[in-house]
Structure formats: C-alpha cells, structure tokens
Design a protein around this motif. Structure first.
Motif, PDB file in Angstrom:
ATOM      1  N   ALA A 104       0.840  -1.194   0.000  1.00  0.00           N
ATOM      2  CA  ALA A 104       0.000   0.000   0.000  1.00  0.00           C
ATOM      3  C   ALA A 104       0.875   1.243   0.000  1.00  0.00           C
ATOM      4  CB  ALA A 104      -0.925   0.005   1.215  1.00  0.00           C
ATOM      5  N   ILE A 105       0.420   2.246  -0.729  1.00  0.00           N
ATOM      6  CA  ILE A 105       1.095   3.540  -0.781  1.00  0.00           C
ATOM      7  C   ILE A 105       0.075   4.611  -0.406  1.00  0.00           C
ATOM      8  CG2 ILE A 105       2.227   5.244  -2.271  1.00  0.00           C
ATOM      9  CD1 ILE A 105       3.206   2.878  -3.988  1.00  0.00           C
ATOM     10  N   VAL A 106       0.470   5.513   0.469  1.00  0.00           N
ATOM     11  CA  VAL A 106      -0.392   6.646   0.838  1.00  0.00           C
ATOM     12  C   VAL A 106       0.393   7.934   0.619  1.00  0.00           C
ATOM     13  CG1 VAL A 106      -1.669   7.815   2.660  1.00  0.00           C
ATOM     14  CG2 VAL A 106      -1.706   5.318   2.530  1.00  0.00           C
ATOM     15  N   ASN A 107      -0.158   8.805  -0.199  1.00  0.00           N
ATOM     16  CA  ASN A 107       0.436  10.111  -0.448  1.00  0.00           C
ATOM     17  C   ASN A 107      -0.304  11.156   0.379  1.00  0.00           C
ATOM     18  OD1 ASN A 107       2.204   9.103  -2.503  1.00  0.00           O
ATOM     19  ND2 ASN A 107       0.478   9.103  -3.931  1.00  0.00           N
ATOM     20  N   LEU A 108       0.447  12.050   1.005  1.00  0.00           N
ATOM     21  CA  LEU A 108      -0.171  13.102   1.813  1.00  0.00           C
ATOM     22  C   LEU A 108      -0.487  14.301   0.931  1.00  0.00           C
ATOM     23  CD1 LEU A 108      -0.785  13.080   4.919  1.00  0.00           C
ATOM     24  CD2 LEU A 108       0.628  11.231   4.057  1.00  0.00           C
ATOM     25  N   SER A 109      -1.770  14.526   0.737  1.00  0.00           N
ATOM     26  CA  SER A 109      -2.232  15.647  -0.058  1.00  0.00           C
ATOM     27  C   SER A 109      -2.598  16.805   0.867  1.00  0.00           C
ATOM     28  CB  SER A 109      -3.419  15.214  -0.924  1.00  0.00           C
ATOM     29  OG  SER A 109      -3.818  16.277  -1.775  1.00  0.00           O
ATOM     30  N   SER A 110      -3.560  17.602   0.458  1.00  0.00           N
ATOM     31  CA  SER A 110      -3.963  18.764   1.251  1.00  0.00           C
ATOM     32  C   SER A 110      -5.279  19.288   0.700  1.00  0.00           C
ATOM     33  CB  SER A 110      -2.898  19.863   1.159  1.00  0.00           C
ATOM     34  OG  SER A 110      -3.385  21.094   1.655  1.00  0.00           O
ATOM     35  N   GLY A 111      -6.045  19.942   1.559  1.00  0.00           N
ATOM     36  CA  GLY A 111      -7.238  20.620   1.082  1.00  0.00           C
ATOM     37  C   GLY A 111      -6.908  21.683   0.050  1.00  0.00           C
ATOM     38  N   ALA A 112      -5.645  22.115   0.030  1.00  0.00           N
ATOM     39  CA  ALA A 112      -5.217  23.115  -0.946  1.00  0.00           C
ATOM     40  C   ALA A 112      -5.317  22.600  -2.374  1.00  0.00           C
ATOM     41  CB  ALA A 112      -3.785  23.542  -0.650  1.00  0.00           C
TER      42      ALA A 112
ATOM     43  N   ASN B 293      -3.480   5.342  -2.408  1.00  0.00           N
ATOM     44  CA  ASN B 293      -4.474   6.308  -1.970  1.00  0.00           C
ATOM     45  C   ASN B 293      -3.791   7.566  -1.448  1.00  0.00           C
ATOM     46  OD1 ASN B 293      -7.204   4.837  -2.127  1.00  0.00           O
ATOM     47  ND2 ASN B 293      -5.950   3.354  -1.011  1.00  0.00           N
ATOM     48  N   ALA B 294      -4.586   8.555  -1.128  1.00  0.00           N
ATOM     49  CA  ALA B 294      -4.061   9.796  -0.554  1.00  0.00           C
ATOM     50  C   ALA B 294      -4.903  10.191   0.651  1.00  0.00           C
ATOM     51  CB  ALA B 294      -4.065  10.923  -1.591  1.00  0.00           C
ATOM     52  N   VAL B 295      -4.286  10.936   1.545  1.00  0.00           N
ATOM     53  CA  VAL B 295      -4.962  11.507   2.708  1.00  0.00           C
ATOM     54  C   VAL B 295      -4.721  13.009   2.703  1.00  0.00           C
ATOM     55  CG1 VAL B 295      -4.900  11.702   5.229  1.00  0.00           C
ATOM     56  CG2 VAL B 295      -4.923   9.440   4.152  1.00  0.00           C
ATOM     57  N   GLY B 296      -5.788  13.761   2.882  1.00  0.00           N
ATOM     58  CA  GLY B 296      -5.677  15.211   3.020  1.00  0.00           C
ATOM     59  C   GLY B 296      -5.869  15.584   4.475  1.00  0.00           C
TER      60      GLY B 296
END
Length: 264
Positions: free
Chosen positions: A137-145, A182-185
């Motif tokens: 699994a890979i998780v990229n840290l995104s942002s509300g920006a 996936n990503a998490v904001g």
C-alpha cells in the motif's frame, strides 16, 4: 485514538518521508505502536535520528528536493529490505508565494519535493513490490489546498492537485498487482508549521472548520493506517480528507442568539 489492528502491522516494513514533521511523527508513532518496522526519512538530522532511536527504526537523512537525496533514500531502502510493504509519502514544502511572482527555480523546487520525489519513490517501491509479489500500500499526503487554492499558495496547490492525480493514475496501473495507492488530506494542525503561528491565526482557522477543532495526533494517522489495512482492501485511487469538513465548502459559524441576526 488509533484502532487496534490486532497484529496486522506487526513486522510490516514501512517507509515514511518527512518523518520528523508533526504528521510524520504522529504516523511513525502509530505504526510503531502496531509493531511495524520503520525506515524514517527527513532532511533534519537531529530530529529524525532522535525519532528513530525512540521508535527503534532506521533514520535516513535525505533532501528529497534533490535527485541525490532521493537516490540516497532509495539506496537505504534497497539495503534494508527486498521491498517495503507500505510507503507513506509525507514530505512536503509550503512556501507562501503568489504564482505570478514566483521564479522558476522556486517552482521547480516545490514540485521536486511535493510531486517528483513521491513519484520516484512510488515508482521504485511499486517495482520492488511487483518483483517480490508484495501486495503493498502507498499513501500520499495531499492537502485541502488541492481543491481550495489561496492567493499565496497557488504553486503548492498545484503540486497537491498533481499528487492526487498521480495517486489515481498509479492506482489504475497497480491494482492487478494487488498494490493499492491512496491519498490523505490532513486537516489544519498548528504544530505542523515550521514557524510558530500566532494564536489569533489558529483561532481564525479553527472557526473555519465545521467540527470546531484543529487536527490532532489521532486524525491523519488513523486514516493512513486504515488505508494500509485489510479493512480498506477494496479502496484504491481515492483521497480521504480528514479535515473536520474544511474542504466541504465555505463555512461560517451560525450567529449566536446574543449577536445581531441571531435568534431572539
């Protein structure tokens, strides 16, 4: 509070970039509490070594804004394990600079850390996962920006929007190999800034969050661990915003009964 995954992450090989930052540290602590084996990367030698010593992981000092720094991290990863099970691309930079007045060198530096480094790391980890048959699994840290740009953070917003599209594209490419991307904001967390924020700014940000509080140590890490767990085995290519409703839309608190316009 982080859920108890009952040993699911015991011995799992986890790479976290930007590990010495606030969310990186919270995430490392959460994986450590679940028995994971950690490779922690950051460009701040003292803090990342201290964290690794405290959690029993390996520290790698690397500047992901440079090709050499990314190569150093990949070399350390290959030396430690045949493949990682989990990659958390958390490292990021957020210089407050308007698009129209930002020089090319600065734009390239922001994209290097926020987009190109996650791309290189994901590409490498996907290759080793595929070669070793690791359903990782890979998780990229995104942002509300990525969805709500500001006047002084347009370049940053562009990098996070690119990272979310990269997340979706990688999910399409890796699903057949059992790899989920996936990503998490994460929401606004005052301590995540390099410089201390004035209380009035923190209070203003808090008022803009529908749930009425800032992000804490159990918020983004809970989402990251869940996305990496078997509980999310049918989830890939998505961004999970854990921000108290901040990105849902413009929010103005309801007037109190004692203020003009309130109930009488």
């Amino acid at each position: 509070m982080i859920p108890d995954y009952r040993g699911e992450f015991t011995g799992k090989r986890v790479v976290i970039t930007g590990a010495a930052g606030l969310i990186g540290t919270w995430t490392a602590e959460a994986f450590h509490a679940e028995g994971a084996d950690l490779l922690l990367a950051d460009n701040r030698p003292g803090p990342v070594h201290d964290l690794a010593e405290r959690l029993g992981g390996q520290a790698v000092v690397s500047d992901l804004g440079t090709a050499a720094g990314t190569a150093e991290l990949l070399a350390a990863l290959d030396e430690r394990w045949p493949s990682a099970d989990i990659l958390v691309n958390n490292a990021g930079v957020y210089p407050r600079t308007p698009v129209a007045t930002t020089d090319r060198e600065t734009v390239e530096q922001i994209f290097a850390v926020n987009v190109f480094a996650p791309y290189q790391l994901a590409r490498h980890v996907i290759a080793t996962m595929t070669r070793t048959g690791t359903p990782g699994a890979i998780v990229n840290l995104s942002s509300g920006a990525a969805k709500r740009p500001t006047r002084t953070g347009g370049v940053y917003s562009a990098t996070k929007a690119a990272l979310e599209m990269l997340t979706r594209s990688l999910a399409l490419e890796t699903g057949e190999a059992g790899i989920r991307v996936n990503a998490v904001g994460p929401g606004f967390a005052p301590g995540s800034e390099v410089s201390e924020l004035p209380e009035e700014h923190v209070a203003k940000m808090r008022r803009a969050i529908p749930l009425g509080r800032t992000s804490g140590p159990g918020d983004a890490p809970s989402a990251i661990l869940w996305l990496c767990s078997s509980a999310a085995s049918f989830v890939t290519g998505t961004t999970l915003d854990v921000d108290g409703g901040r990105t849902a839309g413009d929010f103005t608190p309801a007037p109190s009964p004692t203020t003009p316009g309130g109930a009488s």
